[in-house]
Scaffold this motif. Sequence first.
Motif, PDB file in Angstrom:
ATOM      1  N   PHE A   1      44.641  36.475  31.283  1.00 37.51           N
ATOM      2  CA  PHE A   1      43.326  35.999  31.727  1.00 37.51           C
ATOM      3  C   PHE A   1      42.953  36.610  33.075  1.00 37.51           C
ATOM      4  O   PHE A   1      41.792  36.965  33.309  1.00 37.51           O
ATOM      5  CB  PHE A   1      43.325  34.467  31.808  1.00 37.51           C
ATOM      6  N   ALA A   2      43.938  36.765  33.960  1.00 33.12           N
ATOM      7  CA  ALA A   2      43.684  37.325  35.287  1.00 33.12           C
ATOM      8  C   ALA A   2      43.577  38.847  35.275  1.00 33.12           C
ATOM      9  O   ALA A   2      43.098  39.446  36.229  1.00 33.12           O
ATOM     10  CB  ALA A   2      44.789  36.901  36.249  1.00 33.12           C
ATOM     11  N   SER A   3      44.023  39.456  34.184  1.00 37.01           N
ATOM     12  CA  SER A   3      44.038  40.910  34.098  1.00 37.01           C
ATOM     13  C   SER A   3      42.631  41.501  34.045  1.00 37.01           C
ATOM     14  O   SER A   3      41.711  40.902  33.481  1.00 37.01           O
ATOM     15  CB  SER A   3      44.808  41.345  32.841  1.00 37.01           C
ATOM     16  N   ASN A   4      42.479  42.686  34.629  1.00 42.21           N
ATOM     17  CA  ASN A   4      41.200  43.400  34.554  1.00 42.21           C
ATOM     18  C   ASN A   4      40.896  43.880  33.140  1.00 42.21           C
ATOM     19  O   ASN A   4      39.765  44.254  32.835  1.00 42.21           O
ATOM     20  CB  ASN A   4      41.214  44.598  35.510  1.00 42.21           C
TER      21      ASN A   4
ATOM     22  N   LEU B   1      42.601  33.110  39.890  1.00 39.08           N
ATOM     23  CA  LEU B   1      42.106  34.471  40.106  1.00 39.08           C
ATOM     24  C   LEU B   1      41.357  34.985  38.876  1.00 39.08           C
ATOM     25  O   LEU B   1      40.330  35.663  38.995  1.00 39.08           O
ATOM     26  CB  LEU B   1      43.266  35.410  40.443  1.00 39.08           C
ATOM     27  N   GLY B   2      41.854  34.616  37.700  1.00 39.25           N
ATOM     28  CA  GLY B   2      41.179  35.003  36.466  1.00 39.25           C
ATOM     29  C   GLY B   2      39.805  34.367  36.346  1.00 39.25           C
ATOM     30  O   GLY B   2      38.836  35.016  35.939  1.00 39.25           O
ATOM     31  N   ALA B   3      39.713  33.098  36.737  1.00 36.68           N
ATOM     32  CA  ALA B   3      38.430  32.376  36.686  1.00 36.68           C
ATOM     33  C   ALA B   3      37.432  32.995  37.668  1.00 36.68           C
ATOM     34  O   ALA B   3      36.249  33.150  37.355  1.00 36.68           O
ATOM     35  CB  ALA B   3      38.648  30.908  37.004  1.00 36.68           C
ATOM     36  N   VAL B   4      37.909  33.355  38.851  1.00 38.82           N
ATOM     37  CA  VAL B   4      37.050  33.999  39.851  1.00 38.82           C
ATOM     38  C   VAL B   4      36.532  35.329  39.314  1.00 38.82           C
ATOM     39  O   VAL B   4      35.335  35.645  39.437  1.00 38.82           O
ATOM     40  CB  VAL B   4      37.813  34.221  41.189  1.00 38.82           C
ATOM     41  N   ARG B   5      37.393  36.099  38.702  1.00 38.63           N
ATOM     42  CA  ARG B   5      37.003  37.406  38.161  1.00 38.63           C
ATOM     43  C   ARG B   5      36.050  37.265  36.973  1.00 38.63           C
ATOM     44  O   ARG B   5      35.049  37.971  36.865  1.00 38.63           O
ATOM     45  CB  ARG B   5      38.238  38.192  37.730  1.00 38.63           C
ATOM     46  N   TYR B   6      36.377  36.318  36.074  1.00 39.57           N
ATOM     47  CA  TYR B   6      35.631  36.185  34.823  1.00 39.57           C
ATOM     48  C   TYR B   6      34.254  35.523  35.024  1.00 39.57           C
ATOM     49  O   TYR B   6      33.257  35.935  34.450  1.00 39.57           O
ATOM     50  CB  TYR B   6      36.455  35.392  33.819  1.00 39.57           C
ATOM     51  N   PHE B   7      34.225  34.481  35.873  1.00 37.48           N
ATOM     52  CA  PHE B   7      33.000  33.707  36.056  1.00 37.48           C
ATOM     53  C   PHE B   7      32.242  34.085  37.337  1.00 37.48           C
ATOM     54  O   PHE B   7      31.120  33.641  37.544  1.00 37.48           O
ATOM     55  CB  PHE B   7      33.302  32.207  36.077  1.00 37.48           C
TER      56      PHE B   7
END
Length: 288
Positions: free
Chosen positions: A126-129, A281-287
Motif C-alpha cells: 500500500f505504501a509502495s509507489n 505513509l501509504g494513505a498520505v501518498r494515495y489520498f
Amino acid sequence: HAGGHHQPGPPQADEGAIIERSVSIYEKARHAGLFPIGEWGMKKTLDANKLKLIAIIAMTLDHIAWLLFPGYSDGALPVVMHIIGRLTCPIMCYFIAEGYYHTRNIRKYTFRLFLFAVISHFAYIFASNDFVDARSFIPFYFGSILNQTSVMWPLAWGLVMLRVANSERFTQLQKTLLVILICLVSFPSDWSCIASLCVLAFGTNRGDLKAQGRWMLFFVAIYAVVYFFALDKLYGILQLAVALSLPLLARYNGQRGKNARVNKFLKWFFYLYYPLHLTILGAVRYFG
C-alpha cells in the motif's frame, strides 16, 4: 612421562564443568553491564531498546524520503536520509539473531515473525509507489520479481535459516541445500535474501562483531553490485552505508532495557510500528 609412572590428572568432566561455570559467570556479568568497554574499545552505553529506537527513526526517515522524493533522486537531502536509513536493516537482523538465543519459545517467536510478515505485506504494498489497486496485494501480479513484499519476509526466513544452521537434525549438505532454498523463497522481497543471510551471519558469529561485520558487508556488497548495475549506480553504492551500523552495535551492552514494563510495551511497539507507519505513509501518498 618417559621412565616414570603416569599420574592421572583431575577428571575431564570437572574441567568441563569449571569452563562451563566460567562462561556462565561471564555471560551474567556481561548482561549486568560489568564490562563497559567492548571489543572495539567503545563504551557499552546502548541497550536493545535504544538501538531499536534508532533503527525505527532511521527507517522512518528513509521511507519519508521515498514518499517525498520518489525514484532515485540525487539531491543532497534524500541521499542523506537514505544513508541514515541504511542503519535499520543491520540492526533488525542483529536483533532477530539475538532473539533466537533469548526467546523462551522458538516456535512462537518464529510464528510471530511470519504473522507480522503477512500483516506487513499489505502495509508495504500500500505504501509502495507501485501500488495500483487491490490486485497489487497479489504477489507478482504487477511489477518485477523484486520488492514483492516487505523486509519482514526475509527477516522471518532468516530466523528459520539460523535454526537450520544450528540444528543437529540435518547433515551439512542438507543445511546447505535448505539455505539455498530459503534464499530462493526470500529473494523477491525488500532487501531480498540478503536480509536472511545477514541474520544467519549475526547468529552464527555471535559474540564476534568483527566476523559479523565482515560477513554482513560481504552479503550487502553483493546486493550493492546488483543494485548498481540493475537499478541505480548512486543507490547501489549507498547500500554500503550499512557499515555505519557497526559502531552502534559495538556499543550494545547486552541488556534489553532497565524497566520491565517499558520493555514489554516496546516489544509490541517495535512489531506494530512497521506496518502502522507504512499504512500511514501509504494513505498520505494515495489520498494526498
